[in-house]
Design a protein around this motif. Structure first.
Motif, PDB file in Angstrom:
ATOM      1  N   LEU A 182     -37.109  30.301 -27.320  1.00 48.35           N
ATOM      2  CA  LEU A 182     -36.030  29.348 -28.039  1.00 48.35           C
ATOM      3  C   LEU A 182     -35.066  28.928 -26.648  1.00 48.35           C
ATOM      4  CD1 LEU A 182     -35.242  30.963 -31.327  1.00 48.35           C
ATOM      5  CD2 LEU A 182     -36.622  28.886 -31.064  1.00 48.35           C
ATOM      6  N   ARG A 183     -34.452  29.730 -26.060  1.00 48.23           N
ATOM      7  CA  ARG A 183     -33.595  29.668 -25.031  1.00 48.23           C
ATOM      8  C   ARG A 183     -34.119  28.723 -24.120  1.00 48.23           C
ATOM      9  NH1 ARG A 183     -33.067  34.333 -23.327  1.00 48.23           N
ATOM     10  NH2 ARG A 183     -31.116  35.234 -24.259  1.00 48.23           N
ATOM     11  N   ARG A 184     -35.487  28.919 -23.589  1.00 50.31           N
ATOM     12  CA  ARG A 184     -36.124  27.776 -22.640  1.00 50.31           C
ATOM     13  C   ARG A 184     -36.021  26.534 -23.062  1.00 50.31           C
ATOM     14  NH1 ARG A 184     -39.551  32.403 -21.828  1.00 50.31           N
ATOM     15  NH2 ARG A 184     -41.323  31.107 -23.137  1.00 50.31           N
ATOM     16  N   ARG A 185     -36.529  26.521 -24.351  1.00 49.74           N
ATOM     17  CA  ARG A 185     -37.120  25.339 -25.076  1.00 49.74           C
ATOM     18  C   ARG A 185     -36.124  24.335 -25.756  1.00 49.74           C
ATOM     19  NH1 ARG A 185     -42.791  24.560 -25.385  1.00 49.74           N
ATOM     20  NH2 ARG A 185     -41.944  22.594 -25.663  1.00 49.74           N
ATOM     21  N   ALA A 186     -35.128  24.963 -26.194  1.00 44.70           N
ATOM     22  CA  ALA A 186     -34.134  24.190 -27.058  1.00 44.70           C
ATOM     23  C   ALA A 186     -32.668  24.771 -26.556  1.00 44.70           C
ATOM     24  CB  ALA A 186     -34.367  24.218 -28.511  1.00 44.70           C
ATOM     25  N   GLY A 187     -32.393  25.423 -25.556  1.00 51.69           N
ATOM     26  CA  GLY A 187     -31.078  26.135 -25.271  1.00 51.69           C
ATOM     27  C   GLY A 187     -30.027  25.297 -25.424  1.00 51.69           C
ATOM     28  N   GLU A 188     -29.866  23.958 -24.984  1.00 50.96           N
ATOM     29  CA  GLU A 188     -28.810  23.008 -24.732  1.00 50.96           C
ATOM     30  C   GLU A 188     -28.695  22.412 -26.096  1.00 50.96           C
ATOM     31  OE1 GLU A 188     -29.642  20.195 -21.739  1.00 50.96           O
ATOM     32  OE2 GLU A 188     -29.526  21.606 -20.285  1.00 50.96           O
ATOM     33  N   ARG A 189     -29.574  22.716 -27.187  1.00 53.45           N
ATOM     34  CA  ARG A 189     -29.297  21.690 -28.338  1.00 53.45           C
ATOM     35  C   ARG A 189     -27.981  22.820 -29.201  1.00 53.45           C
ATOM     36  NH1 ARG A 189     -29.999  21.766 -33.946  1.00 53.45           N
ATOM     37  NH2 ARG A 189     -30.834  19.673 -34.833  1.00 53.45           N
ATOM     38  N   ARG A 190     -27.099  21.859 -29.918  1.00 53.55           N
ATOM     39  CA  ARG A 190     -26.069  22.367 -30.707  1.00 53.55           C
ATOM     40  C   ARG A 190     -26.690  22.494 -31.768  1.00 53.55           C
ATOM     41  NH1 ARG A 190     -21.360  22.801 -28.111  1.00 53.55           N
ATOM     42  NH2 ARG A 190     -20.398  23.067 -30.153  1.00 53.55           N
ATOM     43  N   ILE A 191     -26.120  23.642 -32.626  1.00 55.33           N
ATOM     44  CA  ILE A 191     -26.578  24.168 -33.800  1.00 55.33           C
ATOM     45  C   ILE A 191     -25.553  24.375 -34.767  1.00 55.33           C
ATOM     46  CG2 ILE A 191     -28.866  24.971 -32.920  1.00 55.33           C
ATOM     47  CD1 ILE A 191     -27.521  27.785 -33.117  1.00 55.33           C
ATOM     48  N   VAL A 192     -25.816  24.322 -35.963  1.00 53.88           N
ATOM     49  CA  VAL A 192     -24.814  24.820 -37.007  1.00 53.88           C
ATOM     50  C   VAL A 192     -25.133  26.056 -37.667  1.00 53.88           C
ATOM     51  CG1 VAL A 192     -23.723  24.030 -39.274  1.00 53.88           C
ATOM     52  CG2 VAL A 192     -24.452  22.380 -37.501  1.00 53.88           C
ATOM     53  N   LEU A 193     -24.047  26.982 -37.705  1.00 47.49           N
ATOM     54  CA  LEU A 193     -24.179  28.197 -38.011  1.00 47.49           C
ATOM     55  C   LEU A 193     -23.332  28.627 -39.573  1.00 47.49           C
ATOM     56  CD1 LEU A 193     -23.576  30.455 -34.885  1.00 47.49           C
ATOM     57  CD2 LEU A 193     -25.862  29.854 -35.604  1.00 47.49           C
ATOM     58  N   LYS A 194     -23.922  29.126 -40.289  1.00 47.40           N
ATOM     59  CA  LYS A 194     -23.604  29.339 -41.760  1.00 47.40           C
ATOM     60  C   LYS A 194     -23.263  30.826 -42.159  1.00 47.40           C
ATOM     61  CE  LYS A 194     -26.595  25.507 -43.059  1.00 47.40           C
ATOM     62  NZ  LYS A 194     -28.011  24.887 -43.664  1.00 47.40           N
ATOM     63  N   ASP A 195     -21.931  30.882 -42.317  1.00 45.62           N
ATOM     64  CA  ASP A 195     -21.506  32.218 -42.886  1.00 45.62           C
ATOM     65  C   ASP A 195     -21.235  32.228 -44.389  1.00 45.62           C
ATOM     66  OD1 ASP A 195     -21.457  34.789 -41.994  1.00 45.62           O
ATOM     67  OD2 ASP A 195     -19.740  34.465 -40.654  1.00 45.62           O
TER      68      ASP A 195
END
Length: 297
Positions: free
Chosen positions: A49-62
């Protein structure tokens, strides 16, 4: 359908056996090592995941008592935080401040070539309308050990195939008919804590019959429409699922506004029902459905 669940654990299941024995009767089943032969099971990892999409911004849910809280980070930074937490080698882990859960993210937005890594899984487990496009409908889950999703049912009243790639998850399942015992709120969520029920506040839950099943790496868990499920990550885990309809469940979902389903959910069900009943291809209608994969509900 029985008022309580009995969850079969099977080693081999053909698509035809799956449909005839479980989908038609709305019976959950765990297919042990059900996608072990897929490249995804062996290639996908935190490093991948780090190699393939590390720069992608994601939304975390808590989750907390006020509901779902959202935060935005880069995927590589999130993966780093998971590794530090699981290793227990920084202040975050020492204080047990668990990283949030990456929940319900379009799989192909993270791994654009996911379909190639899943081509060994038979398309026949899904209705023909989905065909080889089924990975487009998948959502990714990633989070630390101890992550919990409270008791709920899937918001479109879909069938659900859940694939565990890495780590283990414990599911606590109840049939939809037991929703009355679980103190429902906000359409699909339940107030009761199935792991530590407060019978003074939720006395009806004494009549419920929850069943637990641990999903191991390579396993596939099928949950029928409306199945109530509480999920705890026993390890740092990577998984994905597909919420999917048959013609009948799509039509029921499109008409579920009469049962209180939010109209946005009815819209998504109507898109699928229209495609399945008219023959308009999934690839044509997917753009009208895609926003569901990011839907916070």
């Amino acid at each position: 359908m029985s008022i309580s669940y009995k969850i079969d654990r099977v080693a081999h299941l053909s698509p035809e056996e799956f449909v005839a024995g479980y989908v038609r009767h709305r019976r959950p089943v765990l297919i042990s090592k059900g996608f072990e032969g897929c490249a995804a099971r062996h290639v996908w990892s935190l490093d991948h995941l780090r190699r393939r999409a590390g720069e992608r911004r994601i939304v975390l849910k808590d989750w907390d008592e006020s509901g779902i809280r959202l935060s935005h980070v880069r995927l590589d930074a999130y993966v780093d935080s998971l590794e530090r937490y699981e290793a227990g080698d920084d202040e975050e882990a020492a204080s047990r401040r668990r990283p949030p859960y990456l929940h319900d993210v379009p799989l192909t937005s993270i791994l654009a070539d996911a379909a190639a890594d899943l081509e060994q899984f038979p398309c026949g487990f899904f209705p023909a309308w989905y065909g080889a496009d089924w990975p487009k409908f998948a959502q990714l889950f990633l989070g630390p050990s101890g992550s919990v999703t409270p008791l709920h049912f899937d918001c479109l009243l879909t069938h659900n195939l859940f694939f565990q790639v890495m780590g283990r998850k414990k599911f606590t399942l109840l049939p939809y008919k037991q929703l009355v015992y679980c103190y429902p709120r906000d359409w699909r969520w339940c107030a009761v804590d199935v792991e530590n029920p407060d019978y003074d506040r939720h006395p009806l839950f004494r009549s419920a019959s929850p069943v637990e099943v641990v999903v191991e790496p390579g396993d596939v868990l099928y949950m029928p429409p409306g199945a109530l499920h509480h999920v705890r990550s026993l390890d740092c885990g990577l998984s994905f699922n597909v919420d999917w309809h048959t013609k009948e469940s799509a039509l029921r979902g499109a008409l579920a506004f009469a049962r209180g389903m939010p109209m946005k959910n009815v819209y998504y069900n109507s898109v699928i029902a229209f495609g399945m009943w008219t023959g308009v291809a999934a690839r044509v209608l997917f753009p009208y459905y895609r926003s569901y994969l990011d839907y916070v509900s």
